[in-house]
Design an enzyme around this catalytic site. Structure first.
Site, short mmCIF file in Angstrom:
data_model
loop_
_atom_site.label_atom_id
_atom_site.label_comp_id
_atom_site.label_asym_id
_atom_site.label_seq_id
_atom_site.Cartn_x
_atom_site.Cartn_y
_atom_site.Cartn_z
N HIS A 84 -7.69 -1.60 4.08
CA HIS A 84 -7.19 -2.51 5.10
C HIS A 84 -5.69 -2.76 4.99
O HIS A 84 -4.93 -2.56 5.95
CB HIS A 84 -7.91 -3.86 5.01
CG HIS A 84 -9.39 -3.79 5.22
ND1 HIS A 84 -9.97 -2.89 6.07
CD2 HIS A 84 -10.40 -4.52 4.69
CE1 HIS A 84 -11.29 -3.06 6.05
NE2 HIS A 84 -11.57 -4.04 5.22
N ASP A 106 -12.19 1.98 9.50
CA ASP A 106 -11.63 0.73 8.99
C ASP A 106 -11.60 -0.24 10.16
O ASP A 106 -10.78 -0.10 11.08
CB ASP A 106 -10.21 0.96 8.45
CG ASP A 106 -9.60 -0.28 7.83
OD1 ASP A 106 -10.11 -1.39 8.09
OD2 ASP A 106 -8.61 -0.16 7.08
N HIS A 107 -12.51 -1.23 10.15
CA HIS A 107 -12.66 -2.08 11.32
C HIS A 107 -11.40 -2.90 11.63
O HIS A 107 -11.23 -3.39 12.74
CB HIS A 107 -13.88 -3.00 11.18
CG HIS A 107 -13.72 -4.04 10.12
ND1 HIS A 107 -14.08 -3.84 8.81
CD2 HIS A 107 -13.24 -5.31 10.18
CE1 HIS A 107 -13.83 -4.92 8.11
NE2 HIS A 107 -13.33 -5.83 8.90
#
Length: 512
Positions: A260, A197-198
């Site tokens: 996110h 998850d960036h």
């Protein structure tokens, strides 16, 4: 005796290099490689954190030779790397770039990959350590992993390691997420799986735990006694761009909330872990996700808002409605905005609502966590000109400008007692200099040293979908009748303001 985890932590603190390894990128000809992955690896090499015994094999259908692949990336890297490109460092990279043309559904591709890995391993001395990055469409995740296992590339023998990084989405709903996890577990152990998850590569996100648990002034008041509510916002000014076909099958809720936003929520709300070891941190995050009160069908109607953008103006630019975007049906009922009121059923957060929202074509690009504290008693000021007190608010700014700000009340200079709101701001760029991070550097580095702290675990993925599932069910049964219901360039549909207004609260927007 020093444990493997302790050894990795010491290496991180000392800034030592990652393990020797080969990175295999499935879907290497796509945008992710040129925009994020290669610039992140370049930045790690520039910081001295990438092993000299490192190589990349890109795998994609497009026919290309190694030289073609290197030429392509040499032309693209200049646009996406921050600052000027170091020619010597880039030449070092080019020698380590390799390419394999093949269909990920074809077993022959993996037999060729196995041979190529052995050659690259011998050439660059990578010690048999491989990690596979699945930059492919989600429908290929299980197939690629099973093919990797079938050809013997997933086994960890003779002291080498094998890991797999999976990009979101991790399923479309609870059942598909469970099935994906079952498919993965047939081939890999959980400690080999890195669900990326960036957002967790952002400095401010990583700083949440440090901020909470290393500062004695905040953790004692991080609870229901002092906090009124928490808002988590992920707003974008862009539309769906060229992703209309994918996005129309997903929508804002599926695309952003189970991954996110729930990651941000769990880090904000979790209890102190017993250590910073990966599973200790993720155990506490998982407890929060399991403690989110499930919404009944009636609560879905009163505690959730969905929206879809119409035409409008952002800055000086006219932008079209979602239904006129490329590859989007003219009668689409897909949500491009979602707002939720959620409650956590535990001692610390009893009675404290968490308001989360995300959307496209909104007024401003911003991702932040706003902690709104309860107001002080007014009794002291009742016979003064002060009509109301400013409540304290702590904001963790995640993007585009990373930092932290604290709002508090102070006396306005003058003979009369008047109060004004004052902000104390901390900006990462001001204190530590502007970085060149893509958000992937820390995550790729952590994978290479075997630290899964910032990656989702299987149970966390399923817990997130368990919360979202009832909302999806009600929305599917009751299609929206008012889409589009917010103009581009605004903060979303009126119903989102009403969601907080019923609780005598309001969103933190630009004017507050």
């Amino acid at each position: 005796m020093t444990t493997a985890v302790e050894s990795k932590r010491k290496r991180q603190r000392a800034g030592q290099v990652a393990d020797p390894c080969v990175m295999v990128i499935f879907g290497a000809s796509g945008d992710l490689t040129k925009r994020k992955l290669l610039p992140a690896l370049y930045n790690l090499a520039r910081e001295g954190l990438l092993s000299k015994q490192f190589a990349i094999i890109g795998v994609a259908r497009r026919p290309m030779s190694d030289d073609d692949f290197r030429k392509k990336l040499s032309e693209e890297i200049k646009e996406f790397v921050a600052g000027s490109l170091d020619p010597d460092l880039w030449q070092w990279f080019l020698r380590r770039l390799h390419y394999l043309s093949g269909d990920v559904d074809d077993p022959k591709t993996y037999e060729k990959l196995k041979v190529r890995l052995a050659e690259v391993d011998a050439e660059h001395g990578t010690k048999g350590n491989y990690f596979f990055y699945l930059a492919t469409a989600p429908e290929f995740f299980s197939r690629v992993i099973h093919q990797v296992g079938d050809c013997g590339l997933a086994g960890q023998e003779s002291g080498h390691w094998r890991r797999v990084i999976i990009e979101k989405p991790f399923g479309r709903d609870l059942e598909s997420a469970r099935q994906l996890n079952r498919d993965i577990q047939q081939v890999l152990k959980e400690q080999q799986v890195y669900r990326i998850d960036h957002y967790l590569g952002k400095e401010t996100v990583q700083n949440i735990l440090v901020f909470r648990f290393s500062n004695g002034i905040f953790e004692p008041i991080w609870n229901r006694r002092y906090i009124d509510h928490i808002q988590i916002t992920a707003a974008e000014t862009v539309g769906v761009e060229q992703r209309g076909g994918y996005y129309d099958q997903s929508g804002a809720l599926r695309d952003m909330v189970p991954n996110h936003l729930f990651q941000l929520m769990s880090l904000t709300a979790m209890e102190p872990p017993i250590s910073f070891e990966a599973n200790a941190v993720r155990d506490e995050q998982a407890k929060i996700l399991h403690a989110i009160q499930p919404l009944s069908p009636e609560e879905v109607l009163s505690r959730t808002v969905r929206g879809q953008y119409g035409e409008g103006q952002i800055g000086d630019e006219y932008v079209p409605a979602y239904r006129t975007e490329s590859n989007v049906p003219p009668d689409s009922s897909t949500d491009t905005y979602v707002a939720l009121k959620l409650c956590i059923d535990n001692w610390r957060w009893a009675g404290v609502p968490f308001y989360i929202r995300t959307g496209k074509r909104l007024a401003r690009r911003v991702t932040e966590i706003a902690i709104q504290f309860k107001q002080a008693p007014f009794v002291l000021f009742r016979k003064t000109p002060v009509e109301h007190l400013t409540s304290n608010r702590l904001v963790l700014h995640i993007q585009p400008d990373e930092g932290i700000s604290l709002r508090f009340g102070a006396k306005v200079p003058g003979p009369i007692l008047n109060l004004g709101a004052v902000n104390m701001d901390f900006d990462y760029a001001d204190y530590f200099g502007g970085g060149s991070s893509t958000g992937y550097e820390r995550l790729l580095y952590d994978c290479m040293i075997g630290d899964a702290t910032l990656f989702q675990r299987a149970d966390m993925v399923e817990a997130g979908w368990s919360v979202v599932g009832p909302v999806l069910d009600v929305w599917k049964a009751l299609p929206p009748r008012t889409f589009p219901n917010y103009p581009s360039g605004t903060w979303g549909p009126k119903e989102a303001d009403d969601l907080l207004g019923r609780d005598e609260r309001r969103w933190k927007n630009d004017d507050q």
